[in-house]
Scaffold this motif. Structure first.
Motif, PDB file in Angstrom:
ATOM      1  N   GLY A 158       0.809  -1.212   0.000  1.00 39.34           N
ATOM      2  CA  GLY A 158       0.000   0.000   0.000  1.00 39.34           C
ATOM      3  C   GLY A 158       0.837   1.255   0.000  1.00 39.34           C
ATOM      4  O   GLY A 158       2.060   1.215  -0.185  1.00 39.34           O
ATOM      5  N   ARG A 159       0.189   2.363   0.255  1.00 37.68           N
ATOM      6  CA  ARG A 159       0.862   3.666   0.227  1.00 37.68           C
ATOM      7  C   ARG A 159       1.814   3.864   1.398  1.00 37.68           C
ATOM      8  O   ARG A 159       2.649   4.750   1.394  1.00 37.68           O
ATOM      9  N   ASN A 160       1.654   3.026   2.444  1.00 38.37           N
ATOM     10  CA  ASN A 160       2.586   3.060   3.571  1.00 38.37           C
ATOM     11  C   ASN A 160       2.666   1.652   4.167  1.00 38.37           C
ATOM     12  O   ASN A 160       2.009   0.728   3.684  1.00 38.37           O
ATOM     13  N   LEU A 161       3.448   1.489   5.195  1.00 33.81           N
ATOM     14  CA  LEU A 161       3.653   0.162   5.780  1.00 33.81           C
ATOM     15  C   LEU A 161       2.412  -0.385   6.483  1.00 33.81           C
ATOM     16  O   LEU A 161       2.327  -1.580   6.738  1.00 33.81           O
ATOM     17  N   ARG A 162       1.461   0.474   6.804  1.00 37.39           N
ATOM     18  CA  ARG A 162       0.271   0.040   7.552  1.00 37.39           C
ATOM     19  C   ARG A 162      -0.897  -0.349   6.669  1.00 37.39           C
ATOM     20  O   ARG A 162      -1.905  -0.830   7.148  1.00 37.39           O
ATOM     21  N   THR A 163      -0.783  -0.120   5.371  1.00 43.78           N
ATOM     22  CA  THR A 163      -1.927  -0.401   4.495  1.00 43.78           C
ATOM     23  C   THR A 163      -1.552  -1.370   3.387  1.00 43.78           C
ATOM     24  O   THR A 163      -0.386  -1.502   3.023  1.00 43.78           O
ATOM     25  N   ASN A 164      -2.566  -2.014   2.882  1.00 43.24           N
ATOM     26  CA  ASN A 164      -2.450  -2.856   1.695  1.00 43.24           C
ATOM     27  C   ASN A 164      -3.293  -2.241   0.595  1.00 43.24           C
ATOM     28  O   ASN A 164      -4.361  -1.693   0.864  1.00 43.24           O
ATOM     29  N   ALA A 165      -2.813  -2.344  -0.622  1.00 49.93           N
ATOM     30  CA  ALA A 165      -3.600  -1.923  -1.777  1.00 49.93           C
ATOM     31  C   ALA A 165      -4.339  -3.156  -2.294  1.00 49.93           C
ATOM     32  O   ALA A 165      -3.751  -4.220  -2.446  1.00 49.93           O
ATOM     33  N   LEU A 166      -5.620  -3.010  -2.519  1.00 47.03           N
ATOM     34  CA  LEU A 166      -6.446  -4.132  -2.970  1.00 47.03           C
ATOM     35  C   LEU A 166      -6.620  -4.078  -4.487  1.00 47.03           C
ATOM     36  O   LEU A 166      -6.908  -3.026  -5.055  1.00 47.03           O
ATOM     37  N   HIS A 167      -6.448  -5.247  -5.102  1.00 47.01           N
ATOM     38  CA  HIS A 167      -6.580  -5.363  -6.551  1.00 47.01           C
ATOM     39  C   HIS A 167      -7.347  -6.634  -6.879  1.00 47.01           C
ATOM     40  O   HIS A 167      -7.204  -7.644  -6.185  1.00 47.01           O
ATOM     41  N   LEU A 168      -8.128  -6.585  -7.933  1.00 47.22           N
ATOM     42  CA  LEU A 168      -8.773  -7.801  -8.404  1.00 47.22           C
ATOM     43  C   LEU A 168      -7.752  -8.658  -9.145  1.00 47.22           C
ATOM     44  O   LEU A 168      -6.916  -8.137  -9.881  1.00 47.22           O
ATOM     45  N   THR A 169      -7.862  -9.940  -8.966  1.00 50.45           N
ATOM     46  CA  THR A 169      -7.071 -10.886  -9.744  1.00 50.45           C
ATOM     47  C   THR A 169      -7.744 -11.026 -11.113  1.00 50.45           C
ATOM     48  O   THR A 169      -8.829 -10.464 -11.343  1.00 50.45           O
ATOM     49  N   LYS A 170      -7.137 -11.803 -12.005  1.00 48.97           N
ATOM     50  CA  LYS A 170      -7.789 -12.054 -13.300  1.00 48.97           C
ATOM     51  C   LYS A 170      -9.150 -12.702 -13.079  1.00 48.97           C
ATOM     52  O   LYS A 170     -10.124 -12.355 -13.735  1.00 48.97           O
ATOM     53  N   ARG A 171      -9.200 -13.646 -12.130  1.00 51.21           N
ATOM     54  CA  ARG A 171     -10.485 -14.282 -11.812  1.00 51.21           C
ATOM     55  C   ARG A 171     -11.470 -13.238 -11.283  1.00 51.21           C
ATOM     56  O   ARG A 171     -12.652 -13.242 -11.635  1.00 51.21           O
ATOM     57  N   GLY A 172     -10.979 -12.339 -10.445  1.00 47.80           N
ATOM     58  CA  GLY A 172     -11.824 -11.292  -9.888  1.00 47.80           C
ATOM     59  C   GLY A 172     -12.366 -10.356 -10.952  1.00 47.80           C
ATOM     60  O   GLY A 172     -13.523  -9.944 -10.910  1.00 47.80           O
ATOM     61  N   GLN A 173     -11.538 -10.023 -11.926  1.00 40.63           N
ATOM     62  CA  GLN A 173     -11.983  -9.146 -13.017  1.00 40.63           C
ATOM     63  C   GLN A 173     -13.091  -9.813 -13.823  1.00 40.63           C
ATOM     64  O   GLN A 173     -14.087  -9.172 -14.181  1.00 40.63           O
ATOM     65  N   SER A 174     -12.918 -11.081 -14.101  1.00 41.60           N
ATOM     66  CA  SER A 174     -13.937 -11.827 -14.830  1.00 41.60           C
ATOM     67  C   SER A 174     -15.225 -11.903 -14.009  1.00 41.60           C
ATOM     68  O   SER A 174     -16.329 -11.697 -14.526  1.00 41.60           O
ATOM     69  N   LEU A 175     -15.060 -12.187 -12.739  1.00 41.95           N
ATOM     70  CA  LEU A 175     -16.206 -12.294 -11.841  1.00 41.95           C
ATOM     71  C   LEU A 175     -16.945 -10.958 -11.716  1.00 41.95           C
ATOM     72  O   LEU A 175     -18.170 -10.933 -11.650  1.00 41.95           O
ATOM     73  N   ARG A 176     -16.193  -9.866 -11.694  1.00 39.84           N
ATOM     74  CA  ARG A 176     -16.825  -8.541 -11.607  1.00 39.84           C
ATOM     75  C   ARG A 176     -17.809  -8.335 -12.756  1.00 39.84           C
ATOM     76  O   ARG A 176     -18.918  -7.855 -12.566  1.00 39.84           O
ATOM     77  N   HIS A 177     -17.416  -8.738 -13.960  1.00 43.77           N
ATOM     78  CA  HIS A 177     -18.304  -8.584 -15.114  1.00 43.77           C
ATOM     79  C   HIS A 177     -19.545  -9.471 -14.964  1.00 43.77           C
ATOM     80  O   HIS A 177     -20.655  -9.055 -15.313  1.00 43.77           O
ATOM     81  N   GLU A 178     -19.366 -10.662 -14.425  1.00 45.74           N
ATOM     82  CA  GLU A 178     -20.508 -11.542 -14.178  1.00 45.74           C
ATOM     83  C   GLU A 178     -21.437 -10.943 -13.122  1.00 45.74           C
ATOM     84  O   GLU A 178     -22.660 -11.012 -13.249  1.00 45.74           O
ATOM     85  N   ILE A 179     -20.864 -10.357 -12.084  1.00 43.95           N
ATOM     86  CA  ILE A 179     -21.647  -9.721 -11.014  1.00 43.95           C
ATOM     87  C   ILE A 179     -22.488  -8.591 -11.601  1.00 43.95           C
ATOM     88  O   ILE A 179     -23.685  -8.470 -11.320  1.00 43.95           O
ATOM     89  N   GLU A 180     -21.854  -7.757 -12.402  1.00 41.30           N
ATOM     90  CA  GLU A 180     -22.558  -6.615 -12.983  1.00 41.30           C
ATOM     91  C   GLU A 180     -23.679  -7.073 -13.915  1.00 41.30           C
ATOM     92  O   GLU A 180     -24.776  -6.509 -13.894  1.00 41.30           O
ATOM     93  N   ALA A 181     -23.418  -8.100 -14.720  1.00 42.37           N
ATOM     94  CA  ALA A 181     -24.449  -8.624 -15.624  1.00 42.37           C
ATOM     95  C   ALA A 181     -25.592  -9.239 -14.826  1.00 42.37           C
ATOM     96  O   ALA A 181     -26.776  -9.000 -15.122  1.00 42.37           O
ATOM     97  N   MET A 182     -25.253 -10.007 -13.794  1.00 41.43           N
ATOM     98  CA  MET A 182     -26.282 -10.631 -12.969  1.00 41.43           C
ATOM     99  C   MET A 182     -27.109  -9.574 -12.238  1.00 41.43           C
ATOM    100  O   MET A 182     -28.330  -9.681 -12.143  1.00 41.43           O
TER     101      MET A 182
END
Length: 155
Positions: free
Chosen positions: A91-115
């Motif tokens: 993340g932006r500092n030692l106390r945080t993590n940056a969250l990102h979708l994986t390839k599976r997550g990106q695919s799933l996001r499109h399914e979520i939106e369509a559903m």
């Protein structure tokens, strides 16, 4: 949803907040069934979409957006990481993590939106387009008046 009989809940069944809650409860149960086919809960699905739209966000931002506390946010993120939808990165500092979708997550996001679009059409199909527009506008107005943060991109 079965009609609410006034003798069951008396004057309460006439209150808009109560009716809104009843509709929300029914729609959330239906959303849970729909998202279960993707291996998700409504909270996980919503979180995945938010992370996809705000790549690199931290858990605090996600929690604020979802309106949930830190412990609940951590649980949702841990679940999404465990099923391979989200990856934590530096993340932006030692106390945080940056969250990102994986390839599976990106695919799933499109399914979520369509559903979501399909279930929205099914649930609100009884309303005309104008009634849907009016309802959206009124709900957003109530959301803002209730003191919540503005819904990004909902309009």
């Amino acid at each position: 949803m079965a009609p609410v009989k006034s003798q069951e809940f008396g004057k309460l069944s006439e209150h808009l907040g109560y009716l809104l809650h009843r509709v929300d409860a029914v729609l959330m149960r239906k959303a849970a069934v729909a998202f279960d086919s993707l291996g998700l809960t409504p909270a996980r699905a919503t979180a995945a979409v938010y992370i996809g739209l705000h790549e690199g966000c931290d858990q605090a931002a996600l929690g604020r957006a979802l309106g949930i506390n830190r412990a609940s946010t951590m649980k949702v993120v841990n679940e999404l990481v465990a099923i391979g939808v989200v990856a934590r990165r530096e993340g932006r500092n030692l106390r945080t993590n940056a969250l990102h979708l994986t390839k599976r997550g990106q695919s799933l996001r499109h399914e979520i939106e369509a559903m979501s679009a399909q279930t929205d059409a099914a649930h609100f199909g009884a309303l005309s387009r104008q009634e849907q527009t009016d309802l959206r506008r009124l709900l957003l107005k109530l959301y803002v008046v209730a003191g919540s943060e503005d819904l990004e991109g909902a309009a």
